[in-house]
Scaffold this motif. Sequence first.
Motif, PDB file in Angstrom:
ATOM      1  N   ILE A 251       0.873  -1.167   0.000  1.00  0.00           N
ATOM      2  CA  ILE A 251       0.000   0.000   0.000  1.00  0.00           C
ATOM      3  C   ILE A 251       0.913   1.220   0.000  1.00  0.00           C
ATOM      4  CG2 ILE A 251      -1.717   1.305   1.309  1.00  0.00           C
ATOM      5  CD1 ILE A 251      -2.625  -1.435   2.480  1.00  0.00           C
ATOM      6  N   GLY A 252       0.636   2.143  -0.896  1.00  0.00           N
ATOM      7  CA  GLY A 252       1.515   3.301  -0.982  1.00  0.00           C
ATOM      8  C   GLY A 252       0.816   4.518  -1.519  1.00  0.00           C
ATOM      9  N   ARG A 253       1.588   5.602  -1.577  1.00  0.00           N
ATOM     10  CA  ARG A 253       1.114   6.878  -2.096  1.00  0.00           C
ATOM     11  C   ARG A 253      -0.197   7.310  -1.428  1.00  0.00           C
ATOM     12  NH1 ARG A 253       5.660   5.909  -4.146  1.00  0.00           N
ATOM     13  NH2 ARG A 253       6.350   6.889  -6.086  1.00  0.00           N
TER      14      ARG A 253
ATOM     15  N   LEU B 136       3.780  -1.500   3.860  1.00  0.00           N
ATOM     16  CA  LEU B 136       3.896  -0.126   3.380  1.00  0.00           C
ATOM     17  C   LEU B 136       5.145   0.511   3.946  1.00  0.00           C
ATOM     18  CD1 LEU B 136       2.870   1.651   6.060  1.00  0.00           C
ATOM     19  CD2 LEU B 136       0.654   0.901   5.240  1.00  0.00           C
ATOM     20  N   HIS B 137       5.545   1.602   3.322  1.00  0.00           N
ATOM     21  CA  HIS B 137       6.642   2.425   3.809  1.00  0.00           C
ATOM     22  C   HIS B 137       5.998   3.670   4.410  1.00  0.00           C
ATOM     23  CE1 HIS B 137       9.510   0.578   0.587  1.00  0.00           C
ATOM     24  NE2 HIS B 137       9.156  -0.289   1.517  1.00  0.00           N
ATOM     25  N   ALA B 138       5.896   3.707   5.714  1.00  0.00           N
ATOM     26  CA  ALA B 138       5.232   4.818   6.403  1.00  0.00           C
ATOM     27  C   ALA B 138       6.220   5.924   6.705  1.00  0.00           C
ATOM     28  CB  ALA B 138       4.610   4.325   7.710  1.00  0.00           C
ATOM     29  N   GLN B 139       5.823   7.153   6.401  1.00  0.00           N
ATOM     30  CA  GLN B 139       6.619   8.269   6.881  1.00  0.00           C
ATOM     31  C   GLN B 139       6.587   8.209   8.404  1.00  0.00           C
ATOM     32  OE1 GLN B 139       5.343  11.995   5.170  1.00  0.00           O
ATOM     33  NE2 GLN B 139       5.590  11.236   3.077  1.00  0.00           N
TER      34      GLN B 139
ATOM     35  N   ASN C  43       9.719  -2.985  12.429  1.00  0.00           N
ATOM     36  CA  ASN C  43      10.942  -3.340  13.144  1.00  0.00           C
ATOM     37  C   ASN C  43      11.629  -2.083  13.677  1.00  0.00           C
ATOM     38  OD1 ASN C  43      12.110  -2.137  10.907  1.00  0.00           O
ATOM     39  ND2 ASN C  43      12.990  -4.020  10.095  1.00  0.00           N
ATOM     40  N   GLY C  44      11.090  -0.918  13.340  1.00  0.00           N
ATOM     41  CA  GLY C  44      11.600   0.339  13.873  1.00  0.00           C
ATOM     42  C   GLY C  44      12.796   0.923  13.148  1.00  0.00           C
ATOM     43  N   LYS C  45      13.324   0.214  12.161  1.00  0.00           N
ATOM     44  CA  LYS C  45      14.496   0.716  11.442  1.00  0.00           C
ATOM     45  C   LYS C  45      14.053   1.755  10.419  1.00  0.00           C
ATOM     46  CE  LYS C  45      17.127  -3.508  12.008  1.00  0.00           C
ATOM     47  NZ  LYS C  45      17.716  -4.668  11.338  1.00  0.00           N
ATOM     48  N   MET C  46      14.616   2.943  10.535  1.00  0.00           N
ATOM     49  CA  MET C  46      14.260   4.033   9.628  1.00  0.00           C
ATOM     50  C   MET C  46      15.155   4.013   8.394  1.00  0.00           C
ATOM     51  SD  MET C  46      13.357   7.321  11.994  1.00  0.00           S
ATOM     52  CE  MET C  46      14.839   7.293  12.980  1.00  0.00           C
ATOM     53  N   PHE C  47      14.589   4.499   7.278  1.00  0.00           N
ATOM     54  CA  PHE C  47      15.347   4.649   6.044  1.00  0.00           C
ATOM     55  C   PHE C  47      14.829   5.878   5.310  1.00  0.00           C
ATOM     56  CE2 PHE C  47      11.745   1.871   5.256  1.00  0.00           C
ATOM     57  CZ  PHE C  47      11.202   2.350   4.073  1.00  0.00           C
ATOM     58  N   LEU C  48      15.673   6.404   4.443  1.00  0.00           N
ATOM     59  CA  LEU C  48      15.287   7.575   3.662  1.00  0.00           C
ATOM     60  C   LEU C  48      14.653   7.140   2.345  1.00  0.00           C
ATOM     61  CD1 LEU C  48      18.175  10.199   3.955  1.00  0.00           C
ATOM     62  CD2 LEU C  48      15.787  10.491   4.620  1.00  0.00           C
ATOM     63  N   GLU C  49      13.535   7.745   2.028  1.00  0.00           N
ATOM     64  CA  GLU C  49      12.881   7.529   0.745  1.00  0.00           C
ATOM     65  C   GLU C  49      12.391   8.900   0.292  1.00  0.00           C
ATOM     66  OE1 GLU C  49      10.499   3.826  -0.199  1.00  0.00           O
ATOM     67  OE2 GLU C  49       8.892   5.303   0.000  1.00  0.00           O
ATOM     68  N   ALA C  50      12.821   9.322  -0.885  1.00  0.00           N
ATOM     69  CA  ALA C  50      12.477  10.643  -1.414  1.00  0.00           C
ATOM     70  C   ALA C  50      12.825  11.751  -0.417  1.00  0.00           C
ATOM     71  CB  ALA C  50      11.010  10.703  -1.812  1.00  0.00           C
TER      72      ALA C  50
ATOM     73  N   GLU D 255       4.052  -3.692   8.362  1.00  0.00           N
ATOM     74  CA  GLU D 255       3.276  -4.760   7.738  1.00  0.00           C
ATOM     75  C   GLU D 255       2.137  -5.190   8.636  1.00  0.00           C
ATOM     76  OE1 GLU D 255       6.287  -7.669   6.925  1.00  0.00           O
ATOM     77  OE2 GLU D 255       6.181  -8.508   8.932  1.00  0.00           O
ATOM     78  N   ARG D 256       1.210  -5.894   8.014  1.00  0.00           N
ATOM     79  CA  ARG D 256       0.034  -6.368   8.747  1.00  0.00           C
ATOM     80  C   ARG D 256      -0.486  -7.624   8.078  1.00  0.00           C
ATOM     81  NH1 ARG D 256      -5.896  -3.458   9.441  1.00  0.00           N
ATOM     82  NH2 ARG D 256      -6.947  -5.461   9.684  1.00  0.00           N
ATOM     83  N   ASP D 257      -0.786  -8.626   8.880  1.00  0.00           N
ATOM     84  CA  ASP D 257      -1.467  -9.812   8.365  1.00  0.00           C
ATOM     85  C   ASP D 257      -2.923  -9.460   8.085  1.00  0.00           C
ATOM     86  OD1 ASP D 257       0.763 -11.498   8.598  1.00  0.00           O
ATOM     87  OD2 ASP D 257       0.303 -11.951  10.686  1.00  0.00           O
ATOM     88  N   ILE D 258      -3.440 -10.015   7.011  1.00  0.00           N
ATOM     89  CA  ILE D 258      -4.850  -9.761   6.702  1.00  0.00           C
ATOM     90  C   ILE D 258      -5.557 -11.088   6.534  1.00  0.00           C
ATOM     91  CG2 ILE D 258      -4.482  -7.479   5.768  1.00  0.00           C
ATOM     92  CD1 ILE D 258      -4.683  -8.694   2.944  1.00  0.00           C
TER      93      ILE D 258
END
Length: 138
Positions: free
Chosen positions: A66-68, A102-105, A120-127, A135-138
């Motif tokens: 899920i994005g944007r 998803l990649h959450a801000q 997992n709490g690890k941050m990364f830079l995107e844009a 993530e979430r199980d559905i």
Amino acid sequence: MKVLTTDWNSSKAQLQFVRKQVFILEQGIDEQDEWDAHDETSVHFVSFGTTAVPTGVARLTSNGQIGRMAVLPSYRHQGYASLILRKAIQVAREMGHRKVFLHAQTDAQSFYEKQDFTTNGKMFLEAGIFHVLMERDI
């Protein structure tokens, strides 16, 4: 409030309107980073209030991302993001996915945690903006 499930070609104007307002103008993301090949192949979601003006958008890629996800500033904190997210999860489930991610801000991390996403709490830079993988199980 309602959410339309759509595709890029059918709703390109509404999708671009919201994403340009939020990501490019408000957050300063470069247009080259905003538009990508996933737009053509993803399932898209557009929310509306009582008028024909779109209030928010999101997309679901074929691999369950899920994005944007964006809601126009004047419509935030009114339930649009939750409504869009629930619809995206429902469609992902119908597509046979057992998990979405998803990649959450980082500013939005608590919103997604309330929707049962974990990280997992690890941050990364995107844009140029810090994100966390959730993530979430559905």
